[in-house]
Scaffold this motif. Structure first.
Motif, PDB file in Angstrom:
ATOM      1  N   ALA A  79      18.278 -56.017  55.578  1.00  0.00           N
ATOM      2  CA  ALA A  79      17.033 -56.785  55.570  1.00  0.00           C
ATOM      3  C   ALA A  79      16.896 -57.725  54.373  1.00  0.00           C
ATOM      4  CB  ALA A  79      15.834 -55.835  55.644  1.00  0.00           C
ATOM      5  N   PRO A  80      17.279 -57.288  53.148  1.00  0.00           N
ATOM      6  CA  PRO A  80      17.125 -58.206  52.010  1.00  0.00           C
ATOM      7  C   PRO A  80      17.966 -59.471  52.104  1.00  0.00           C
ATOM      8  CG  PRO A  80      17.404 -55.941  51.247  1.00  0.00           C
ATOM      9  CD  PRO A  80      17.733 -55.957  52.707  1.00  0.00           C
ATOM     10  N   LYS A  81      18.968 -59.481  52.995  1.00  0.00           N
ATOM     11  CA  LYS A  81      19.827 -60.644  53.136  1.00  0.00           C
ATOM     12  C   LYS A  81      19.282 -61.662  54.137  1.00  0.00           C
ATOM     13  CE  LYS A  81      23.924 -57.743  52.321  1.00  0.00           C
ATOM     14  NZ  LYS A  81      25.199 -57.274  52.909  1.00  0.00           N
ATOM     15  N   LEU A  82      18.142 -61.341  54.772  1.00  0.00           N
ATOM     16  CA  LEU A  82      17.562 -62.216  55.774  1.00  0.00           C
ATOM     17  C   LEU A  82      16.398 -63.006  55.198  1.00  0.00           C
ATOM     18  CD1 LEU A  82      17.357 -59.825  58.877  1.00  0.00           C
ATOM     19  CD2 LEU A  82      19.264 -61.295  58.172  1.00  0.00           C
ATOM     20  N   THR A  83      16.230 -64.223  55.653  1.00  0.00           N
ATOM     21  CA  THR A  83      15.012 -64.966  55.331  1.00  0.00           C
ATOM     22  C   THR A  83      13.875 -64.406  56.181  1.00  0.00           C
ATOM     23  OG1 THR A  83      15.328 -66.635  57.056  1.00  0.00           O
ATOM     24  CG2 THR A  83      16.391 -67.042  54.910  1.00  0.00           C
ATOM     25  N   VAL A  84      12.647 -64.770  55.848  1.00  0.00           N
ATOM     26  CA  VAL A  84      11.501 -64.324  56.650  1.00  0.00           C
ATOM     27  C   VAL A  84      11.638 -64.821  58.080  1.00  0.00           C
ATOM     28  CG1 VAL A  84       9.001 -64.518  56.947  1.00  0.00           C
ATOM     29  CG2 VAL A  84       9.950 -64.133  54.668  1.00  0.00           C
ATOM     30  N   GLU A  85      12.088 -66.054  58.239  1.00  0.00           N
ATOM     31  CA  GLU A  85      12.257 -66.625  59.574  1.00  0.00           C
ATOM     32  C   GLU A  85      13.330 -65.867  60.362  1.00  0.00           C
ATOM     33  OE1 GLU A  85      10.278 -69.301  56.911  1.00  0.00           O
ATOM     34  OE2 GLU A  85      12.281 -68.400  56.739  1.00  0.00           O
ATOM     35  N   GLU A  86      14.422 -65.520  59.702  1.00  0.00           N
ATOM     36  CA  GLU A  86      15.475 -64.758  60.376  1.00  0.00           C
ATOM     37  C   GLU A  86      14.977 -63.363  60.739  1.00  0.00           C
ATOM     38  OE1 GLU A  86      19.676 -66.449  58.603  1.00  0.00           O
ATOM     39  OE2 GLU A  86      18.495 -65.081  57.361  1.00  0.00           O
ATOM     40  N   SER A  87      14.200 -62.760  59.853  1.00  0.00           N
ATOM     41  CA  SER A  87      13.628 -61.443  60.151  1.00  0.00           C
ATOM     42  C   SER A  87      12.775 -61.507  61.407  1.00  0.00           C
ATOM     43  CB  SER A  87      12.790 -60.943  58.969  1.00  0.00           C
ATOM     44  OG  SER A  87      13.581 -60.766  57.815  1.00  0.00           O
ATOM     45  N   ARG A  88      11.950 -62.532  61.487  1.00  0.00           N
ATOM     46  CA  ARG A  88      11.102 -62.716  62.667  1.00  0.00           C
ATOM     47  C   ARG A  88      11.949 -62.866  63.920  1.00  0.00           C
ATOM     48  NH1 ARG A  88       8.986 -68.045  62.031  1.00  0.00           N
ATOM     49  NH2 ARG A  88      11.009 -68.566  62.937  1.00  0.00           N
ATOM     50  N   ASP A  89      13.004 -63.668  63.831  1.00  0.00           N
ATOM     51  CA  ASP A  89      13.828 -63.931  65.005  1.00  0.00           C
ATOM     52  C   ASP A  89      14.552 -62.670  65.480  1.00  0.00           C
ATOM     53  OD1 ASP A  89      12.984 -66.538  64.830  1.00  0.00           O
ATOM     54  OD2 ASP A  89      14.852 -67.301  63.946  1.00  0.00           O
ATOM     55  N   VAL A  90      15.049 -61.873  64.536  1.00  0.00           N
ATOM     56  CA  VAL A  90      15.746 -60.641  64.897  1.00  0.00           C
ATOM     57  C   VAL A  90      14.783 -59.653  65.548  1.00  0.00           C
ATOM     58  CG1 VAL A  90      16.877 -58.582  63.967  1.00  0.00           C
ATOM     59  CG2 VAL A  90      17.598 -60.848  63.202  1.00  0.00           C
ATOM     60  N   VAL A  91      13.611 -59.473  64.937  1.00  0.00           N
ATOM     61  CA  VAL A  91      12.619 -58.548  65.496  1.00  0.00           C
ATOM     62  C   VAL A  91      12.195 -59.010  66.886  1.00  0.00           C
ATOM     63  CG1 VAL A  91      10.282 -57.620  65.228  1.00  0.00           C
ATOM     64  CG2 VAL A  91      11.818 -57.756  63.248  1.00  0.00           C
ATOM     65  N   ALA A  92      11.941 -60.298  67.036  1.00  0.00           N
ATOM     66  CA  ALA A  92      11.520 -60.829  68.330  1.00  0.00           C
ATOM     67  C   ALA A  92      12.587 -60.601  69.393  1.00  0.00           C
ATOM     68  CB  ALA A  92      11.194 -62.313  68.210  1.00  0.00           C
ATOM     69  N   ARG A  93      13.847 -60.820  69.034  1.00  0.00           N
ATOM     70  CA  ARG A  93      14.936 -60.654  69.998  1.00  0.00           C
ATOM     71  C   ARG A  93      15.058 -59.191  70.435  1.00  0.00           C
ATOM     72  NH1 ARG A  93      18.833 -64.523  71.878  1.00  0.00           N
ATOM     73  NH2 ARG A  93      20.323 -63.379  73.181  1.00  0.00           N
ATOM     74  N   ILE A  94      14.982 -58.279  69.449  1.00  0.00           N
ATOM     75  CA  ILE A  94      15.120 -56.855  69.770  1.00  0.00           C
ATOM     76  C   ILE A  94      13.931 -56.370  70.592  1.00  0.00           C
ATOM     77  CG2 ILE A  94      15.094 -54.557  68.728  1.00  0.00           C
ATOM     78  CD1 ILE A  94      16.971 -55.673  66.573  1.00  0.00           C
ATOM     79  N   LEU A  95      12.734 -56.788  70.227  1.00  0.00           N
ATOM     80  CA  LEU A  95      11.555 -56.387  70.994  1.00  0.00           C
ATOM     81  C   LEU A  95      11.628 -56.922  72.430  1.00  0.00           C
ATOM     82  CD1 LEU A  95       8.771 -56.875  68.320  1.00  0.00           C
ATOM     83  CD2 LEU A  95       9.318 -54.724  69.471  1.00  0.00           C
ATOM     84  N   ALA A  96      12.112 -58.131  72.598  1.00  0.00           N
ATOM     85  CA  ALA A  96      12.233 -58.693  73.937  1.00  0.00           C
ATOM     86  C   ALA A  96      13.227 -57.887  74.772  1.00  0.00           C
ATOM     87  CB  ALA A  96      12.669 -60.155  73.858  1.00  0.00           C
ATOM     88  N   ARG A  97      14.321 -57.459  74.158  1.00  0.00           N
ATOM     89  CA  ARG A  97      15.326 -56.686  74.886  1.00  0.00           C
ATOM     90  C   ARG A  97      14.815 -55.272  75.193  1.00  0.00           C
ATOM     91  NH1 ARG A  97      19.688 -58.736  77.681  1.00  0.00           N
ATOM     92  NH2 ARG A  97      21.240 -57.102  78.003  1.00  0.00           N
ATOM     93  N   VAL A  98      14.099 -54.678  74.232  1.00  0.00           N
ATOM     94  CA  VAL A  98      13.534 -53.341  74.457  1.00  0.00           C
ATOM     95  C   VAL A  98      12.513 -53.376  75.595  1.00  0.00           C
ATOM     96  CG1 VAL A  98      12.077 -51.543  73.443  1.00  0.00           C
ATOM     97  CG2 VAL A  98      13.970 -52.505  72.116  1.00  0.00           C
ATOM     98  N   ALA A  99      11.713 -54.443  75.630  1.00  0.00           N
ATOM     99  CA  ALA A  99      10.745 -54.671  76.711  1.00  0.00           C
ATOM    100  C   ALA A  99       9.800 -53.495  76.906  1.00  0.00           C
ATOM    101  CB  ALA A  99      11.479 -54.998  78.015  1.00  0.00           C
ATOM    102  N   GLY A 100       9.366 -52.899  75.797  1.00  0.00           N
ATOM    103  CA  GLY A 100       8.358 -51.859  75.869  1.00  0.00           C
ATOM    104  C   GLY A 100       8.849 -50.487  76.273  1.00  0.00           C
ATOM    105  N   ARG A 101      10.167 -50.317  76.426  1.00  0.00           N
ATOM    106  CA  ARG A 101      10.685 -49.027  76.891  1.00  0.00           C
ATOM    107  C   ARG A 101      10.570 -47.936  75.832  1.00  0.00           C
ATOM    108  NH1 ARG A 101      16.422 -50.963  79.017  1.00  0.00           N
ATOM    109  NH2 ARG A 101      16.020 -52.607  77.463  1.00  0.00           N
ATOM    110  N   VAL A 102      10.695 -48.298  74.555  1.00  0.00           N
ATOM    111  CA  VAL A 102      10.542 -47.345  73.459  1.00  0.00           C
ATOM    112  C   VAL A 102       9.816 -48.050  72.312  1.00  0.00           C
ATOM    113  CG1 VAL A 102      12.655 -46.058  74.050  1.00  0.00           C
ATOM    114  CG2 VAL A 102      12.756 -47.943  72.395  1.00  0.00           C
ATOM    115  N   PRO A 103       9.172 -47.294  71.427  1.00  0.00           N
ATOM    116  CA  PRO A 103       8.527 -47.921  70.278  1.00  0.00           C
ATOM    117  C   PRO A 103       9.553 -48.441  69.273  1.00  0.00           C
ATOM    118  CG  PRO A 103       8.321 -45.536  70.153  1.00  0.00           C
ATOM    119  CD  PRO A 103       8.923 -45.847  71.496  1.00  0.00           C
ATOM    120  N   VAL A 104       9.203 -49.543  68.627  1.00  0.00           N
ATOM    121  CA  VAL A 104      10.064 -50.150  67.615  1.00  0.00           C
ATOM    122  C   VAL A 104       9.315 -50.186  66.283  1.00  0.00           C
ATOM    123  CG1 VAL A 104      11.315 -52.228  66.897  1.00  0.00           C
ATOM    124  CG2 VAL A 104      11.295 -51.548  69.312  1.00  0.00           C
TER     125      VAL A 104
END
Length: 307
Positions: A54-79
């Motif tokens: 995480a410390p190696k990511l910019t805030v924008e990259e952090s947002r993009d990674v979280v958004a991508r993972i949440l989209a793939r999870v699609a509510g099946r489990v909590p993140v």
């Protein structure tokens, strides 16, 4: 997304952050990684943890990674998303961002500058006030943070803040801490305790009253299998399964090399496309890779014996 509660149980796998060899985030591997973790039986995921670079990511990259993972999870489990940072402004920004994206909770570790119980208690009072009604996971990882939180201090944080719904227990040794927190009258409610350290002590932690694991290991099916067998009352079978994976889990826990080993194995298993760490990061030598390969071969042979 439903928010994390005190009933969280099972295995919340700490997700790695996949990179291309040139350092770009590998979003396609984020998708395959999520699929793999869920197929392995994960009951939740944790993103941007200490092993997620995480410390190696910019805030924008952090947002993009979280958004991508949440989209793939699609509510099946909590993140759960790690938002630990040196200053409150960044914690607040990250918390608002990931909760708006659909995260179930945030995880906060104390900064290494804290030395006394009063400083720790004051810090988490300020964190709780800062993030409002957002549920949070209290991360107790003194081997990295250098902050020692006694069971008594943890109990006070939990008892003072209803939004503290889970303890990520990563003290070492720390079994007595779990036992203390599970004693009647110590906590004003039974919160979730999920353990770390690559699952190295998972059978013992479950026996002491933990609800599962929140950690990473290149074979998450070991952790989900141990928890499933424990819940079924099959402790001998849980330990046999754990023992088959223990040599590789031990090897992966080497400070400074653990993440490189984990990514190498995940890439070898086809979970992510590359084993790249974003710089600065240690790379495995050819000899280390051979040692990992030998451990995997022995592990596979042992699993065939169990089956």
């Amino acid at each position: 997304m439903t928010q994390l509660t005190i009933t969280a149980r099972g295995v919340f796998v700490i997700a790695v952050t996949p990179f291309h060899p040139d350092g770009r985030i590998d979003m396609e591997s984020c998708d395959s990684m999520v699929d793999f973790y869920l197929e392995a039986g994960a009951t939740g995921l944790t993103v941007l943890g200490m092993m997620g670079e995480a410390p190696k990511l910019t805030v924008e990259e952090s947002r993009d990674v979280v958004a991508r993972i949440l989209a793939r999870v699609a509510g099946r489990v909590p993140v759960v998303v790690g938002v630990s940072a040196p200053g409150f402004a960044q914690i607040k920004t990250l918390t608002t961002m990931v909760m708006d994206l659909g995260a179930a909770a945030v995880m906060v570790a104390p900064p290494s500058s804290l030395r006394t119980d009063d400083q720790i208690l004051t810090y988490f009072r300020q964190v709780a006030e800062l993030i409002g009604d957002v549920p949070f996971v209290l991360q107790d990882f003194p081997l990295v943070t250098n902050v020692q939180m006694s069971a008594g201090v943890i109990a006070r944080i939990v008892n003072e803040h209803e939004t503290c719904v889970c303890l990520k227990h990563e003290d070492w040794p720390g079994l007595e801490k779990i036992t203390t927190l599970r004693r009647d009258g110590v906590l004003n409610r039974r919160i979730s305790i999920l353990c770390g350290n690559g699952g190295l002590f998972l059978p013992e932690e479950m026996a002491r009253g933990a609800d599962g694991a929140m950690t990473g290991f290149a074979y998450p099916e070991m952790m989900t299998g141990v928890v499933r067998l424990f819940d079924a009352g099959q402790m001998d079978a849980a330990r046999d399964l754990f023992d088959a994976y223990l040599p590789l889990a031990r090897f992966e826990q080497q400070p400074g090399l653990g993440l490189a080993i984990r990514k190498y194995v995940l890439a070898k298993r086809g979970v992510i496309a590359h084993d790249s760490l974003r710089k600065p990061g240690a790379a495995l030598s050819a000899q280390s890779r051979q040692e990992v390969d030998a451990l995997i071969a022995r592990q596979d042979a042992r699993l065939k014996e169990l089956n």
